[in-house]
Scaffold this active site. Sequence first.
Site, mmCIF file in Angstrom:
data_model
loop_
_atom_site.group_PDB
_atom_site.id
_atom_site.type_symbol
_atom_site.label_atom_id
_atom_site.label_comp_id
_atom_site.label_asym_id
_atom_site.label_seq_id
_atom_site.Cartn_x
_atom_site.Cartn_y
_atom_site.Cartn_z
ATOM 1 C CG HIS A 94 -7.538 -7.104 2.834
ATOM 2 N ND1 HIS A 94 -8.466 -7.408 1.880
ATOM 3 C CD2 HIS A 94 -6.331 -7.070 2.193
ATOM 4 C CE1 HIS A 94 -7.861 -7.547 0.710
ATOM 5 N NE2 HIS A 94 -6.567 -7.348 0.881
ATOM 6 C CG HIS A 143 -5.275 -3.482 -2.224
ATOM 7 N ND1 HIS A 143 -6.300 -3.500 -1.295
ATOM 8 C CD2 HIS A 143 -4.844 -4.761 -2.323
ATOM 9 C CE1 HIS A 143 -6.483 -4.726 -0.867
ATOM 10 N NE2 HIS A 143 -5.619 -5.522 -1.477
ATOM 11 C CG ASP A 160 -2.519 -6.756 -0.180
ATOM 12 O OD1 ASP A 160 -3.506 -6.889 0.562
ATOM 13 O OD2 ASP A 160 -2.562 -6.922 -1.419
ATOM 14 C CG HIS A 179 0.017 -11.613 -0.349
ATOM 15 N ND1 HIS A 179 -0.167 -10.669 0.632
ATOM 16 C CD2 HIS A 179 -1.041 -11.493 -1.175
ATOM 17 C CE1 HIS A 179 -1.296 -10.025 0.408
ATOM 18 N NE2 HIS A 179 -1.840 -10.499 -0.685
#
Length: 317
Positions: free
Chosen positions: A86, A242, A246, A269
């Site tokens: 973030h 969001h 990311d 991720h």
Amino acid sequence: MGRHRAKLRGMFQTTINREAFVEGVGLHTGVHGRVRLLPAPPDTGVVFRRVDLDNFPIEAHGHNVARVSYATSLMKQGVLLSTTEHLLAAIYSCGIDNIFIDVDNIEIPILDGSAEPFMRLLDQCGVRRLRRKRRYLKVLQPLEVIEGDRRVGIYPADEFRVRCYVDFRHPLVGQQKVEIAVGEDTFRHLLSRARTFCFERDITPLREMGLIRGGSLENAIVLTENGVMNGPLRFPDEFGRHKALDLIGDLALVGMPLLARVEAHKAGHSLHTQLVSRLLADPSLWTITTAGQASLDQELSTPAQIAAISQSPAAAD
Ligand SMILES: [Zn+2]
């Protein structure tokens, strides 16, 4: 004037103008951490320093990616730093090339679960232009990482764009698609406020895995079977936004600004960082150039050209 300034900012490296400081609890470890942002000289890049370990430096770079599951962690010579995405998303979107990030613990604080507190921190710092040309990584050939129905790909483009598609079986989520040309303004208004989320049913398993020890209703949206435990949402598609946040935070690990379009389809991720590692490992896929988005500004001189760009496939839908 604004355009002129944007052009100058595009051509030259930047750092921050003055220090700023924030503190809070880490989402996964639950440990309290202090983060201080400091100006850095040209060609430093983004460098974390563990002040509790003699200022041990960990560069925000693909070669320092550690195990990645629910958050992105960096590791260098056994020294770990968790949940960098973030803060890195905010720094990268604001076009900060050089910065020291002093941290006194193993995890970056989660704060409210979004990048907004980091944007406020960067606002306190201000931006300073340095007398050194910025270098961009310009993608020349496509690269895709695919795992079952999840994939992420990077493709040639004259500016940095991301498109993110999520699909969760939940009445408040479902299918969400977010696409932006990444810059300070678009990131601030469209993505930075979107918070981390998790499903209530996953809380116990995650805790048993030793994760989300610092998680609370103050730093993550918690989805119940049919609704949300701690509404209201900040955007109806806060989840997709969001995920795009990311993605940008993970792409920051390329180590320099990108001229590329990135598409993520139900990715996370692990796929994001695999894409970064494979891209960096194959220099035939890209080139380094000092003619970045600034040159695009100069080329877009007539309304007809601007219209042509806005109708290009990347900008459509
Ligand atoms: Zn996140």
